[in-house]
Design a protein around this motif. Structure first.
Motif, short mmCIF file in Angstrom:
data_model
loop_
_atom_site.label_atom_id
_atom_site.label_comp_id
_atom_site.label_asym_id
_atom_site.label_seq_id
_atom_site.Cartn_x
_atom_site.Cartn_y
_atom_site.Cartn_z
N LEU A 113 -29.92 6.97 -5.68
CA LEU A 113 -30.70 7.05 -6.91
C LEU A 113 -31.57 5.79 -6.92
N LYS A 114 -32.87 5.99 -7.09
CA LYS A 114 -33.80 4.87 -6.96
C LYS A 114 -34.31 4.41 -8.31
N GLY A 115 -34.48 3.09 -8.43
CA GLY A 115 -35.00 2.50 -9.66
C GLY A 115 -35.72 1.20 -9.37
N THR A 116 -36.35 0.67 -10.40
CA THR A 116 -37.07 -0.59 -10.29
C THR A 116 -36.36 -1.64 -11.13
N VAL A 117 -36.19 -2.83 -10.55
CA VAL A 117 -35.51 -3.92 -11.24
C VAL A 117 -36.37 -5.17 -11.21
N ALA A 118 -36.04 -6.10 -12.09
CA ALA A 118 -36.70 -7.40 -12.10
C ALA A 118 -35.64 -8.47 -11.88
N SER A 119 -36.06 -9.59 -11.38
CA SER A 119 -35.14 -10.70 -11.18
C SER A 119 -34.47 -11.05 -12.50
N GLY A 120 -33.15 -11.15 -12.48
CA GLY A 120 -32.41 -11.49 -13.68
C GLY A 120 -31.89 -10.29 -14.46
N ASP A 121 -32.31 -9.07 -14.08
CA ASP A 121 -31.76 -7.89 -14.75
C ASP A 121 -30.24 -7.88 -14.61
N SER A 122 -29.57 -7.50 -15.68
CA SER A 122 -28.11 -7.42 -15.70
C SER A 122 -27.75 -6.03 -16.21
#
Length: 152
Positions: A113-122
């Motif tokens: 399952l693909k998604g987009t994250v940013a640095s620091g996402d929790s």
């Protein structure tokens, strides 16, 4: 300084600067977590989530005993959406329609399952929607994600 020595010094300085500016490999921690889901009439049980990251792209694979296949399910025929909370406020979704072949009576596995994250996402799993043969099962998390959130 001779021309060749000066050129070597300049090239060395440029290479060192380029290495200092090169992006570092990013990694998610932990890479594996467990959580329990309640899928209503479709059942309930635990799930194992396995995450990987490459820059701002992330992938999560899900294997859960909360849903079992009533009949054999062919590869790449399960459409899934995993919704996760980000730091307890916003949400991030991971989607995909890839899965291994699932024999009748076996737990459902889905991913990547693909998604987009940013640095620091929790991120902590909140819900999982699985569509098989046009039938939708919606599962809600009933336990804390262990050992904790995926931190990117």
């Amino acid at each position: 300084m001779r021309y060749g020595t000066r050129r070597l010094a300049i090239c060395s300085a440029l290479a060192a600067g380029a290495l200092a500016l090169a992006p570092t490999a990013e990694a998610v921690t932990p890479t594996t977590a467990t959580i329990s889901f309640d899928c209503g009439a479709y059942g309930s049980g635990s799930a194992t989530l396995t995450a990987t990251q490459s820059g701002t792209s992330a992938v999560i694979n899900v294997s859960t005993s909360a849903i079992t296949a009533p009949i054999s399910v062919g590869a790449n025929s399960v459409k899934s959406t995993l919704t996760l909370t980000n730091k307890g406020t916003g949400t991030v979704t991971f989607t995909g329609n890839s899965n291994p072949a699932i024999p009748a009576g076996s737990p459902v596995s889905t991913g990547p399952l693909k998604g987009t994250v940013a640095s620091g996402d929790s991120l902590v799993a909140k819900s999982l929607k699985v569509v098989v043969f046009g039938i939708t099962a919606t599962c809600n998390a009933t336990s804390a994600q262990s050992p904790g959130p995926f931190v990117f």
